[in-house]
Design an enzyme around this catalytic site. Sequence first.
Site, short mmCIF file in Angstrom:
data_model
loop_
_atom_site.label_atom_id
_atom_site.label_comp_id
_atom_site.label_asym_id
_atom_site.label_seq_id
_atom_site.Cartn_x
_atom_site.Cartn_y
_atom_site.Cartn_z
N HIS A 88 -2.99 -5.33 1.87
CA HIS A 88 -2.25 -5.51 3.13
C HIS A 88 -2.27 -6.95 3.61
CE1 HIS A 88 -2.08 -1.18 4.21
NE2 HIS A 88 -3.23 -1.11 3.57
N CYS A 103 0.82 -1.22 0.00
CA CYS A 103 0.00 0.00 0.00
C CYS A 103 0.86 1.27 0.00
CB CYS A 103 -1.00 -0.06 1.14
SG CYS A 103 -2.41 1.01 0.87
N GLU A 139 -0.38 -8.25 5.60
CA GLU A 139 0.04 -8.23 7.01
C GLU A 139 -1.17 -8.13 7.96
OE1 GLU A 139 0.36 -5.82 4.85
OE2 GLU A 139 0.10 -3.84 5.77
N1 GLN Z 1 -3.57 6.34 1.24
C1 GLN Z 1 -2.30 6.03 1.81
C2 GLN Z 1 -1.19 6.81 1.15
O1 GLN Z 1 -1.38 7.48 0.21
C3 GLN Z 1 -1.99 4.56 1.76
C4 GLN Z 1 -2.95 3.80 2.63
C5 GLN Z 1 -2.41 2.55 3.23
O2 GLN Z 1 -1.19 2.29 3.27
N2 GLN Z 1 -3.31 1.80 3.78
O3 GLN Z 1 -0.09 6.73 1.59
#
Ligand code: GLN
Length: 208
Positions: A186, A83, A188
């Site tokens: 994710h 992410c 994790e």
């Molecule tokens: N929206 C977040 C970002 O731009 C990422 C979200 C996440 O890691 N769950 O960094």
Amino acid sequence: MSAAAPVVGVLALQGDVREHLLALAECDVVARPVRRPEDLAEIDGLVLPGGESTTISRLLHVFDLLEPLRARLAEGMPAYGSCAGMILLADRALDARPDQHQLGGLDVVVRRNAFGRQVDSFEADLDVAGVPDGPVHAVFIRAPWVESAADDVEVLARVPESPDAGDAAGRIVAVRQGHVLATAFHPELTGDGRVHRLFVNIVREALG
Ligand code: GLN
């Protein structure tokens, strides 16, 4: 850095660091947090966690990690970004603040908060190339997707067509380029260690 038990770091500036350390601890590696430039010398691979890429990017600068980490990535250190981590590894990010730093190393363009426009979080079962034994239950939280990828980037997963998927259907959400792995979701957070094991295999492969 022993070949028997690779040392895998988790960038521990912000985000879900603990969850990645716990997932790695199940994968026969030594898992440790990375906060200082010196820590980079001791790891065979690095996980960049989910969190807030703008904040992590700022802290990379504040903690003098930006250039040393770019250097290790350029030397071919394996890295896995989930992410926010995927956003940081991308060569280019759309809808990011103009002062956000990219670590680079992954020749893709990502769109930040791509899923966040329609729904804050989204879940789907994905077939991920390289992950055996059936689909991965993927949790997306204000997640990016990969808008475009260079020819030598392997697409590992896309969002399947479904009534809830909307604009996300068909979007690329897991990629690999050389020793760099990234997922928009994710693993994790779901207790399924298979994506972490895929990364640990990449680290072992790189160690030879
Ligand atoms: N929206 C977040 C970002 O731009 C990422 C979200 C996440 O890691 N769950 O960094």
